[in-house]
Design a protein around this motif. Structure first.
Motif, PDB file in Angstrom:
ATOM      1  N   LEU A  54       0.850  -1.195   0.000  1.00 18.49           N
ATOM      2  CA  LEU A  54       0.000   0.000   0.000  1.00 18.49           C
ATOM      3  C   LEU A  54       0.882   1.240   0.000  1.00 18.49           C
ATOM      4  O   LEU A  54       2.096   1.144   0.217  1.00 18.49           O
ATOM      5  N   ALA A  55       0.247   2.396  -0.196  1.00 16.77           N
ATOM      6  CA  ALA A  55       1.018   3.643  -0.225  1.00 16.77           C
ATOM      7  C   ALA A  55       1.309   4.109   1.201  1.00 16.77           C
ATOM      8  O   ALA A  55       0.939   5.213   1.626  1.00 16.77           O
ATOM      9  N   GLU A  56       1.921   3.265   1.995  1.00 11.13           N
ATOM     10  CA  GLU A  56       2.281   3.577   3.389  1.00 11.13           C
ATOM     11  C   GLU A  56       3.396   2.609   3.823  1.00 11.13           C
ATOM     12  O   GLU A  56       3.708   1.666   3.100  1.00 11.13           O
ATOM     13  N   HIS A  57       3.939   2.857   4.985  1.00 16.50           N
ATOM     14  CA  HIS A  57       5.025   2.028   5.553  1.00 16.50           C
ATOM     15  C   HIS A  57       6.169   1.844   4.548  1.00 16.50           C
ATOM     16  O   HIS A  57       6.536   0.722   4.205  1.00 16.50           O
ATOM     17  N   TYR A  58       6.721   2.965   4.114  1.00 13.03           N
ATOM     18  CA  TYR A  58       7.815   2.904   3.150  1.00 13.03           C
ATOM     19  C   TYR A  58       9.160   2.583   3.817  1.00 13.03           C
ATOM     20  O   TYR A  58      10.092   2.161   3.167  1.00 13.03           O
ATOM     21  N   TYR A  59       9.231   2.862   5.126  1.00 12.17           N
ATOM     22  CA  TYR A  59      10.498   2.652   5.835  1.00 12.17           C
ATOM     23  C   TYR A  59      10.253   1.748   7.051  1.00 12.17           C
ATOM     24  O   TYR A  59       9.138   1.730   7.583  1.00 12.17           O
ATOM     25  N   PRO A  60      11.285   1.051   7.504  1.00 12.97           N
ATOM     26  CA  PRO A  60      11.118   0.223   8.713  1.00 12.97           C
ATOM     27  C   PRO A  60      10.744   1.125   9.895  1.00 12.97           C
ATOM     28  O   PRO A  60      11.437   2.126  10.145  1.00 12.97           O
ATOM     29  N   GLY A  61       9.652   0.807  10.549  1.00 11.92           N
ATOM     30  CA  GLY A  61       9.184   1.628  11.667  1.00 11.92           C
ATOM     31  C   GLY A  61       8.733   3.001  11.234  1.00 11.92           C
ATOM     32  O   GLY A  61       8.684   3.923  12.054  1.00 11.92           O
ATOM     33  N   ASP A  62       8.450   3.162   9.968  1.00 10.83           N
ATOM     34  CA  ASP A  62       8.024   4.450   9.373  1.00 10.83           C
ATOM     35  C   ASP A  62       9.017   5.578   9.652  1.00 10.83           C
ATOM     36  O   ASP A  62       8.642   6.745   9.732  1.00 10.83           O
ATOM     37  N   ASP A  63      10.263   5.194   9.823  1.00  6.99           N
ATOM     38  CA  ASP A  63      11.304   6.191  10.086  1.00  6.99           C
ATOM     39  C   ASP A  63      12.216   6.298   8.857  1.00  6.99           C
ATOM     40  O   ASP A  63      12.934   5.352   8.521  1.00  6.99           O
ATOM     41  N   PRO A  64      12.189   7.447   8.173  1.00  2.91           N
ATOM     42  CA  PRO A  64      13.014   7.581   6.952  1.00  2.91           C
ATOM     43  C   PRO A  64      14.511   7.721   7.220  1.00  2.91           C
ATOM     44  O   PRO A  64      15.311   7.790   6.288  1.00  2.91           O
ATOM     45  N   ASN A  65      14.900   7.780   8.498  1.00  2.00           N
ATOM     46  CA  ASN A  65      16.322   7.844   8.844  1.00  2.00           C
ATOM     47  C   ASN A  65      16.861   6.415   8.951  1.00  2.00           C
ATOM     48  O   ASN A  65      16.659   5.741   9.959  1.00  2.00           O
ATOM     49  N   LEU A  66      17.484   5.973   7.894  1.00  2.00           N
ATOM     50  CA  LEU A  66      17.868   4.558   7.805  1.00  2.00           C
ATOM     51  C   LEU A  66      19.279   4.312   8.329  1.00  2.00           C
ATOM     52  O   LEU A  66      20.174   5.123   8.107  1.00  2.00           O
ATOM     53  N   ARG A  67      19.425   3.197   8.993  1.00  2.00           N
ATOM     54  CA  ARG A  67      20.750   2.764   9.453  1.00  2.00           C
ATOM     55  C   ARG A  67      21.242   1.663   8.509  1.00  2.00           C
ATOM     56  O   ARG A  67      20.428   1.019   7.861  1.00  2.00           O
ATOM     57  N   SER A  68      22.540   1.482   8.481  1.00  2.00           N
ATOM     58  CA  SER A  68      23.060   0.433   7.601  1.00  2.00           C
ATOM     59  C   SER A  68      22.592  -0.936   8.092  1.00  2.00           C
ATOM     60  O   SER A  68      22.543  -1.200   9.297  1.00  2.00           O
ATOM     61  N   GLY A  69      22.202  -1.752   7.139  1.00  4.00           N
ATOM     62  CA  GLY A  69      21.714  -3.096   7.461  1.00  4.00           C
ATOM     63  C   GLY A  69      20.196  -3.182   7.565  1.00  4.00           C
ATOM     64  O   GLY A  69      19.647  -4.281   7.599  1.00  4.00           O
ATOM     65  N   GLU A  70      19.531  -2.029   7.644  1.00  5.93           N
ATOM     66  CA  GLU A  70      18.073  -2.050   7.759  1.00  5.93           C
ATOM     67  C   GLU A  70      17.448  -2.363   6.395  1.00  5.93           C
ATOM     68  O   GLU A  70      17.729  -1.672   5.406  1.00  5.93           O
ATOM     69  N   GLU A  71      16.592  -3.358   6.376  1.00  6.28           N
ATOM     70  CA  GLU A  71      15.975  -3.804   5.116  1.00  6.28           C
ATOM     71  C   GLU A  71      14.766  -2.924   4.780  1.00  6.28           C
ATOM     72  O   GLU A  71      13.908  -2.698   5.625  1.00  6.28           O
ATOM     73  N   VAL A  72      14.725  -2.447   3.548  1.00  9.76           N
ATOM     74  CA  VAL A  72      13.588  -1.635   3.083  1.00  9.76           C
ATOM     75  C   VAL A  72      12.913  -2.383   1.936  1.00  9.76           C
ATOM     76  O   VAL A  72      13.580  -2.840   1.006  1.00  9.76           O
ATOM     77  N   ASN A  73      11.594  -2.527   2.052  1.00 13.09           N
ATOM     78  CA  ASN A  73      10.841  -3.257   1.017  1.00 13.09           C
ATOM     79  C   ASN A  73       9.865  -2.330   0.308  1.00 13.09           C
ATOM     80  O   ASN A  73       8.943  -1.813   0.926  1.00 13.09           O
ATOM     81  N   TRP A  74      10.069  -2.176  -0.985  1.00 14.01           N
ATOM     82  CA  TRP A  74       9.140  -1.400  -1.794  1.00 14.01           C
ATOM     83  C   TRP A  74       8.671  -2.279  -2.959  1.00 14.01           C
ATOM     84  O   TRP A  74       9.304  -3.281  -3.297  1.00 14.01           O
ATOM     85  N   THR A  75       7.577  -1.875  -3.550  1.00 17.00           N
ATOM     86  CA  THR A  75       7.132  -2.521  -4.793  1.00 17.00           C
ATOM     87  C   THR A  75       6.908  -1.436  -5.820  1.00 17.00           C
ATOM     88  O   THR A  75       6.142  -0.492  -5.592  1.00 17.00           O
ATOM     89  N   LEU A  76       7.609  -1.585  -6.911  1.00 13.20           N
ATOM     90  CA  LEU A  76       7.485  -0.609  -7.994  1.00 13.20           C
ATOM     91  C   LEU A  76       6.412  -1.113  -8.963  1.00 13.20           C
ATOM     92  O   LEU A  76       6.432  -2.289  -9.337  1.00 13.20           O
ATOM     93  N   GLY A  77       5.494  -0.254  -9.320  1.00  9.08           N
ATOM     94  CA  GLY A  77       4.422  -0.661 -10.248  1.00  9.08           C
ATOM     95  C   GLY A  77       4.510   0.114 -11.548  1.00  9.08           C
ATOM     96  O   GLY A  77       4.900   1.291 -11.561  1.00  9.08           O
TER      97      GLY A  77
END
Lengths: 214, 165
Positions: A54-77
């Protein structure tokens, strides 16, 4: 001798002839529209969805400040409504806030080199979903700036001086849609329909924080 | 004798190279292998022709998509320094695309045949629909005339009865 009665009056005959003419015109028009359908508006559409599709939860914990090793899952349509078979290439570029974005008015892509490409043939009205799983692997501090030196996307690893940003803020992924133009025999970023130039691209921002394991 | 043998061999070589088969073989040896990405675009152009002429070849499109995935994967492998893996994937993609190219003429013919059949069907449908609808209209008209006649006859009977009374 008894005169044979006319089976159909001349008035009815006229009605029949008029009906036949109208029926011919209507049926021919329908047949023509079946053989030569009117061209509909030609467009591509591209979007990014978060981890839940869905168009939400783009970052782990909804925090756009990413640390190294944090997995981010998106789907491109991607959706093809160009009315024909299309050879499409999604070029993934990694930018900061100072590198130029693609320009829709002039149909110019971003000057940054793509780090990854996804290629596919799409039939008309087809939607393509591309899983885009990525994580920051390595960061390097250089004064006030933070340099992204390691990145993995879908099991592929990218290293080197990928992109730099002041305090690790405002990195972005830019996804550009290119397609193979049969007239120019080359990949094109923009097309003209109805006298208007169109191009398709989308972007998503993130920050990197060096507080994790660098 | 030795000179004669050499001359014969040279003549044979010239003959082979000038024949169509020999020319193709020579071309294959001389020209470098086609870039898989370029090859995929050429195959796409042919598939596009099939779709433009009203046909569809979903199986060939699906196979080309498999080849494109392999080419994309090869690009990533090359970036990561795995050249041999990249070459292997590109070779696989080339084999798939060669298979598609072999099947393209049949697909093009099938598309042309399908498009011709569709046009013919639509063209034949026009007079059939016109004739059937006109016949239907004729039947409705006849029914209406019969109804009118019956009504008129009934009215005449009623008037006759009134006159008699």
């Amino acid at each position: 001798m008894k005169r044979r009665k006319k089976r159909i009056s001349s008035q009815d005959l006229r009605y029949l002839a008029a009906f036949a003419v109208v029926a011919t015109l209507v049926t021919s028009s329908v047949a023509y529209s079946i053989l030569h359908p009117a061209p509909s508006e030609q467009f591509f559409a591209m979007w990014i969805l978060g981890s839940g599709g869905l168009a939400e939860h783009y970052y782990p914990g909804d925090d756009p400040n990413l640390r190294s090793g944090e997995e981010v899952n998106w789907t491109l349509g991607l959706y093809n409504h160009m009315g024909s078979l299309q050879y499409v290439v999604v070029r993934v570029k990694l930018l900061n806030s100072t590198i130029a974005s693609p320009d829709e008015l002039t149909g110019t892509p971003s000057p940054a080199a793509p780090i990854l490409e996804f290629t596919r043939i799409l039939v008309d009205n087809e939607t393509w979903s591309i899983p885009f799983e990525w994580r920051i692997e390595r960061l390097a501090s250089r004064g006030e700036t933070l340099l992204l030196t390691g990145l993995s996307i879908d099991r592929a690893y990218f290293s080197g001086e990928l992109v730099t940003a002041i305090s690790g803020s405002n990195y972005r992924f830019v996804f550009e849609l290119w397609f193979y133009d049969l007239q120019s025999n080359s990949l094109a970023f923009s097309w003209v329909t109805g006298g208007v130039r169109h191009s398709v691209w989308t972007q998503i921002w993130f920050n990197a924080t060096a507080t994790g394991s660098i | 004798m030795h000179r004669l043998c050499r001359l014969t061999a040279f003549a044979l070589l010239v003959l082979i190279m000038t024949s169509p088969v020999g020319e193709a073989a020579l071309q294959a040896i001389i020209s470098p292998p086609e870039d898989p990405a370029n090859m995929s675009r050429n195959v796409f152009a042919h598939l596009s022709d099939v779709y433009r002429s009203g046909g569809s070849t979903p199986d060939l499109v699906a196979r080309l998509n498999v080849a494109l995935e392999l080419i994309d994967e090869a690009r990533v492998k090359r970036l990561n320094g795995e050249e041999s893996q990249a070459v292997l994937l590109e070779e696989k993609a080339s084999v798939i695309m060669t298979g598609i190219v072999d099947e393209l003429p049949a697909a093009q013919q099938r598309a042309q045949r399908d498009a011709g059949a569709k046009t013919l069907l639509v063209i034949i449908t026009v007079p059939v629909v016109v004739v059937l609808s006109t016949l239907l209209f004729f039947a409705a008209l006849r029914t209406w005339r019969w109804y009118e006649k019956t009504k008129l006859f009934e009215m005449e009977i009623v008037e006759k009865k009134k006159e008699e009374d």
